[in-house]
Design a protein around this motif. Structure first.
Motif, PDB file in Angstrom:
ATOM      1  N   GLY A 301       0.778  -1.360   0.141  1.00  0.00           N
ATOM      2  CA  GLY A 301      -0.060   0.048   0.010  1.00  0.00           C
ATOM      3  C   GLY A 301       1.098   1.245  -0.009  1.00  0.00           C
ATOM      4  N   ALA A 302       0.420   2.416  -0.630  1.00  0.00           N
ATOM      5  CA  ALA A 302       1.151   3.459  -0.793  1.00  0.00           C
ATOM      6  C   ALA A 302       1.694   4.046   0.581  1.00  0.00           C
ATOM      7  CB  ALA A 302       0.556   4.740  -1.410  1.00  0.00           C
ATOM      8  N   ARG A 303       0.917   3.976   1.718  1.00  0.00           N
ATOM      9  CA  ARG A 303       1.310   4.529   3.105  1.00  0.00           C
ATOM     10  C   ARG A 303       2.365   3.640   3.693  1.00  0.00           C
ATOM     11  NH1 ARG A 303      -0.690   7.782   6.847  1.00  0.00           N
ATOM     12  NH2 ARG A 303      -0.311   7.371   9.088  1.00  0.00           N
ATOM     13  N   GLU A 304       2.184   2.377   3.744  1.00  0.00           N
ATOM     14  CA  GLU A 304       3.092   1.485   4.138  1.00  0.00           C
ATOM     15  C   GLU A 304       4.508   1.736   3.296  1.00  0.00           C
ATOM     16  OE1 GLU A 304       3.357   0.076   7.126  1.00  0.00           O
ATOM     17  OE2 GLU A 304       1.150   0.773   7.464  1.00  0.00           O
ATOM     18  N   ASP A 305       4.376   1.758   1.736  1.00  0.00           N
ATOM     19  CA  ASP A 305       5.497   1.581   1.449  1.00  0.00           C
ATOM     20  C   ASP A 305       6.420   2.982   1.561  1.00  0.00           C
ATOM     21  OD1 ASP A 305       5.005  -0.672  -0.026  1.00  0.00           O
ATOM     22  OD2 ASP A 305       4.140   0.244  -1.968  1.00  0.00           O
ATOM     23  N   ALA A 306       5.704   4.098   1.664  1.00  0.00           N
ATOM     24  CA  ALA A 306       6.480   5.642   1.912  1.00  0.00           C
ATOM     25  C   ALA A 306       7.122   5.454   3.317  1.00  0.00           C
ATOM     26  CB  ALA A 306       5.315   6.395   1.933  1.00  0.00           C
ATOM     27  N   ASN A 307       6.255   4.748   4.347  1.00  0.00           N
ATOM     28  CA  ASN A 307       6.922   4.661   5.660  1.00  0.00           C
ATOM     29  C   ASN A 307       8.068   3.894   5.702  1.00  0.00           C
ATOM     30  OD1 ASN A 307       5.390   5.937   8.313  1.00  0.00           O
ATOM     31  ND2 ASN A 307       3.952   5.424   6.589  1.00  0.00           N
ATOM     32  N   ALA A 308       8.082   2.759   4.926  1.00  0.00           N
ATOM     33  CA  ALA A 308       9.137   1.680   4.876  1.00  0.00           C
ATOM     34  C   ALA A 308      10.348   2.156   4.247  1.00  0.00           C
ATOM     35  CB  ALA A 308       8.713   0.431   3.845  1.00  0.00           C
TER      36      ALA A 308
END
Length: 474
Positions: A301-308
Motif C-alpha cells: 500500500g502507498a502509505r506503508e511503502d512510504a513509511n518503509a
C-alpha cells in the motif's frame, strides 16, 4: 492304508466267517479250499506282490516275519528289516516307525517299516494252528513288520520334466535378456541423470550469477514464472528513493583507484543490505548514486511503502555515520557523505529496451523529482516531497524548505527536510555527529561515565573558546 485294509478284512471278513458255523473257513491256502478266504497275513503277502507289480520296480511292499509257518518258505530279512523288527519287539510300540534313506543325489532309496502287532484273534489262531512255529503268543506281541521301499531314480525321471525344463530354460533366457535390457536402461538413466545434474548445477551457477545483477524481488518473480521476460510496462504508484555521494569526484581525486573501488563497493554493499532488509527494489547503481523504489513487484500500500522507504533512509544515514568513523580510523581524510531524496507518485515500471536486451526500471517525472530532492538535501540529510510527507507526517519531524520547480511538473514543489522521528530522533539524541570541513565531532553521551563527561566538557569548552577567540580576532 494297507494296515486299515487288513484290519477291516480281519474284523469284517475273517472274524465273521470264524464266528459262523458254516463251511467257510479262513486259511492261508484258501485257494486249495473251496469257499475259503485268505487270512490277514496271506492278504498282506499277496498285496505286496500286487504293489510290486504295479510299482514298476520302484515301489515294493513286504509283509515279513522271522516266525513263518512250517509249510511256508522262510522270509529272508535284510539288515534294515532285522534291525527294525528287533527294535519294535524291544519297545512294543504299536505306532513305531523305522526309516532309512540311502543312495546319491540322482539315485535315492527310501525305506519305512511299521510293526505288525498281534491282536486277540491273531493270538487265538497262531497258538492253536498246527503249523504255527510258536504257541505262546500274547496280545501286543510283534509278529513281524510291514516294510515299504520307494526307489527314486531321479536322473531317469528328469526326462519326464522336459517340457517344464524347456519352460524354465525359456523363462530363464527371457529373464536374462530382460535383466540385460534393464541394466542397459539403468545405465542410460544414470548417464541422463548425471547429465541433468551437471546441467542443473550449471544452470544453478548461472542463476546465482544472474541474481547478482537483479534485485531479489525481480529475480524471484522471473524465476518463479510470475513475470515474463517481455517488453511491457505498468503504471503504478511508487515511493522512489534516490541517493548520491556529495563531492564524489573531489573525494575520488584524493584516493588511489584500488582504495576508491574498495570503499565504493563497501558503501554499496552496506546500503544494499539495508535496502533488502526493508523490502526495497534496488533499480540500479548510477555511478555513485543509488536508485530504489517501493511498490513493485510487491506493495503493501502507498502509505506503508512510504513509511518503509523513510525507515530505510534513516537506517542508511545512521549506518553512514558509523562507516564515516570507521573510514577515518582507516586513514580516509574525506569519507563519503550521502544526500537522499524520497518522492511518492505514479511512474511507468517494467521492462524497457529491445527484444535482445532489456532493463527493469522506472521512468517518469516522479523519479526525476526524487533525484532533484536529493540534490537540495544537506550532506547526511534526507529531503522528502509533500506526498511522501502526507503519508509519514504522523511520525516524522520535518522542516519546510523553499519551493522548487521541475520541468514536466506543473506548479511549485514544496520539499521537506527530515529532522527526526517523533518517537526516535535522528540521529540518537545521546549521539552527536558532525563532519564538515575543519570539523569532525562524534560524541556518544550514553557511553561516558562521570570522569569522561567532565573531560568531554573541558575539551568542548576549550574548543568553544578557541572558536570564539578566532571570531573575535577576525
Amino acid at each position: 492304508m494297507i494296515s486299515d485294509i487288513r484290519a477291516y478284512y480281519g474284523a469284517n471278513v475273517v472274524g465273521r466267517v470264524q464266528a459262523f458255523d458254516g463251511d467257510t473257513v479262513a486259511v492261508h491256502n484258501y485257494e486249495d479250499v473251496p469257499g475259503a478266504v485268505p487270512i490277514p497275513a496271506t492278504l498282506s503277502l499277496e498285496l505286496g506282490g500286487v504293489i510290486a507289480g504295479r510299482g514298476g520296480g520302484d515301489v515294493n511292499y513286504r509283509f515279513v516275519s522271522d516266525q513263518a509257518f512250517r509249510n511256508r518258505a522262510p522270509h529272508r530279512l535284510d539288515d534294515f528289516e532285522t534291525r527294525a523288527l528287533a527294535r519294535f519287539r524291544e519297545t512294543r510300540a504299536a505306532d513305531g516307525i523305522a526309516s532309512e534313506l540311502s543312495g546319491s543325489l540322482f539315485e535315492r532309496e527310501i525305506r519305512m517299516a511299521v510293526p505288525v502287532v498281534m491282536g486277540q484273534a491273531c493270538v487265538s489262531c497262531h497258538n492253536t494252528h498246527p503249523e504255527s512255529p510258536k504257541r505262546d503268543w500274547q496280545v501286543g506281541d510283534v509278529r513281524g513288520i510291514q516294510a515299504i521301499t520307494v526307489h527314486q531314480p531321479i536322473a531317469k525321471n528328469l526326462f519326464s520334466f522336459k517340457y517344464l525344463f524347456l519352460y524354465f530354460a525359456g523363462a530363464g533366457t527371457f529373464g536374462i535378456a530382460f535383466a540385460g535390457l534393464q541394466w542397459r536402461q539403468a545405465n542410460a538413466f544414470r548417464r541422463m541423470n548425471a547429465e541433468l545434474e551437471e546441467a542443473n548445477g550449471f544452470l544453478a551457477s548461472i542463476s546465482m550469477k544472474i541474481s547478482k545483477y537483479l534485485s531479489p524481488q525481480i529475480y524471484k518473480s522471473i524465476f518463479s514464472g510470475e513475470k515474463d521476460v517481455v517488453i511491457s510496462t505498468e503504471r503504478k504508484k511508487l515511493t522512489i528513493f534516490f541517493s548520491d555521494i556529495k563531492d564524489f569526484t573531489e573525494t575520488a581525486e584524493h584516493l588511489q583507484p584500488e582504495e576508491l573501488t574498495s570503499l565504493l563497493n563497501e558503501y554499496f554493499t552496506e546500503m544494499s543490505t539495508i535496502a533488502q532488509a526493508h523490502g526495497a527494489t534496488v533499480d540500479k547503481f548510477i555511478g555513485d548514486a543509488i536508485l530504489a523504489f517501493f511498490g513493485d513487484p510487491e506493495t503493501r500500500g502507498a502509505r506503508e511503502d512510504a513509511n518503509a522507504c523513510l525507515d530505510m533512509a534513516i537506517a542508511m544515514q545512521r549506518r553512514m555515520a558509523e562507516l564515516k568513523a570507521q573510514w577515518r580510523r582507516r586513514g580516509i581524510e574525506k569519507p563519503f557523505e550521502v544526500r537522499m531524496g524520497i518522492n511518492t507518485g505514479y511512474c511507468n515500471v517494467g521492462n524497457f529496451g529491445s527484444a535482445d536486451r532489456m532493463d527493469y526500471t522506472i521512468i517518469g517525472a516522479e523519479a526525476n523529482l526524487a533525484a532533484r530532492l536529493q540534490g537540495i538535501a544537506e550532506p547526511g540529510g534526507i529531503v522528502i516531497s509533500y506526498e511522501t510527507w502526507a503519508h509519514v507526517q504522523d511520525r516524522v519531524r520535518v522542516r519546510r524548505l523553499e519551493p522548487i520547480t521541475l520541468k514536466g511538473i506543473p506548479g511549485e514543489i514544496v520539499p521537506y527536510a527530515v529532522e527526526g522521528l517523533h518517537d526516535l530522533a535522528m540521529p540518537d539524541p545521546e549521539t552527536i555527529t558532525e563532519d564538515n570541513e575543519g570539523l569532525f565531532l562524534r560524541l556518544d553521551i550514553g557511553k561516558l561515565d562521570a570522569n569522561a563527561r567532565r573531560k568531554a566538557e573541558a575539551v568542548l569548552e576549550k574548543a568553544l573558546g578557541a572558536v570564539r577567540m578566532r571570531d573575535g580576532g577576525v
